[in-house]
Scaffold this active site. Structure first.
Site, mmCIF file in Angstrom:
data_model
loop_
_atom_site.group_PDB
_atom_site.id
_atom_site.type_symbol
_atom_site.label_atom_id
_atom_site.label_comp_id
_atom_site.label_asym_id
_atom_site.label_seq_id
_atom_site.Cartn_x
_atom_site.Cartn_y
_atom_site.Cartn_z
ATOM 1 C CG ASP A 39 0.111 2.687 -6.930
ATOM 2 O OD1 ASP A 39 0.300 2.291 -7.842
ATOM 3 O OD2 ASP A 39 -0.483 3.972 -7.148
ATOM 4 C CB ILE A 40 -1.297 -1.667 -9.970
ATOM 5 C CG1 ILE A 40 -1.460 -0.504 -10.666
ATOM 6 C CG2 ILE A 40 -2.725 -2.331 -9.324
ATOM 7 C CD1 ILE A 40 -1.906 -0.917 -12.165
ATOM 8 C CG ASN A 97 -0.051 14.112 -7.818
ATOM 9 O OD1 ASN A 97 0.517 14.813 -7.162
ATOM 10 N ND2 ASN A 97 0.133 12.749 -8.332
ATOM 11 C CD GLU A 105 0.294 9.963 -14.101
ATOM 12 O OE1 GLU A 105 0.083 8.539 -14.068
ATOM 13 O OE2 GLU A 105 1.261 10.386 -14.562
ATOM 14 C CB VAL A 106 -6.879 8.688 -11.871
ATOM 15 C CG1 VAL A 106 -8.192 7.712 -12.033
ATOM 16 C CG2 VAL A 106 -5.842 7.684 -12.327
ATOM 17 C CG HIS A 110 -6.112 9.318 -6.557
ATOM 18 N ND1 HIS A 110 -6.349 9.986 -7.722
ATOM 19 C CD2 HIS A 110 -4.719 9.186 -7.092
ATOM 20 C CE1 HIS A 110 -5.397 10.445 -8.647
ATOM 21 N NE2 HIS A 110 -4.177 9.833 -7.993
ATOM 22 C CG HIS A 112 -0.616 8.775 -4.275
ATOM 23 N ND1 HIS A 112 -0.375 7.672 -5.166
ATOM 24 C CD2 HIS A 112 -1.036 9.755 -4.878
ATOM 25 C CE1 HIS A 112 -0.695 7.936 -6.183
ATOM 26 N NE2 HIS A 112 -1.121 9.316 -6.192
#
Length: 125
Positions: A39-40, A97, A105-106, A110, A112
């Site tokens: 993750d950035i 999420n 949010e995307v 995905h 995490h």
């Protein structure tokens, strides 16, 4: 900004662009059907995102439309990332999420993988 997990897949989302090689990433693992990368903006010492390479918005979308091979590959990739990063040594958290109330949010499925420190309560109050 949270997204609608029932909306059609947006091929311009950041993860789609990473899969296509349009944006750089720090790859942890790449398989036929999955990609994992750091993750950035990490929230823990270990914070890796695992995404399917297919066009899936959420768990609902993925489990309804993905092939058995994609599902198997993705689930195994999540476990492999936990082992590869050492997150499995002391314990880790998986988080996905989904939708507005879930804080997604995307608009690309995905997971995490968090680890490397105590992670606190399940939900913030």
């Amino acid at each position: 900004m949270p997204i609608d997990a029932k909306a059609p897949y947006d091929p311009a989302n950041i993860f789609a662009r990473i899969i296509r090689g349009e944006l750089p990433n720090r790859t942890v693992l790449e398989t036929e059907h999955s990609l994992a990368f750091h993750d950035i903006n990490p929230l823990a010492p270990i914070h890796v995102l695992v995404i399917p390479k297919g066009n899936y918005v959420s768990w609902d979308d993925f489990t309804e439309k993905a092939s058995e091979a994609e599902i198997t590959d993705f689930v195994r990739a999540v476990g492999q990332v936990a082992r590869m990063t050492g997150a499995d040594a002391q314990g880790y958290r998986l988080l996905s999420n989904v939708g507005k109330r879930g804080g997604q949010e995307v608009p690309h499925l995905h997971v995490h993988v968090f680890g490397g420190q105590p992670l606190g309560p399940m939900l913030a109050r």
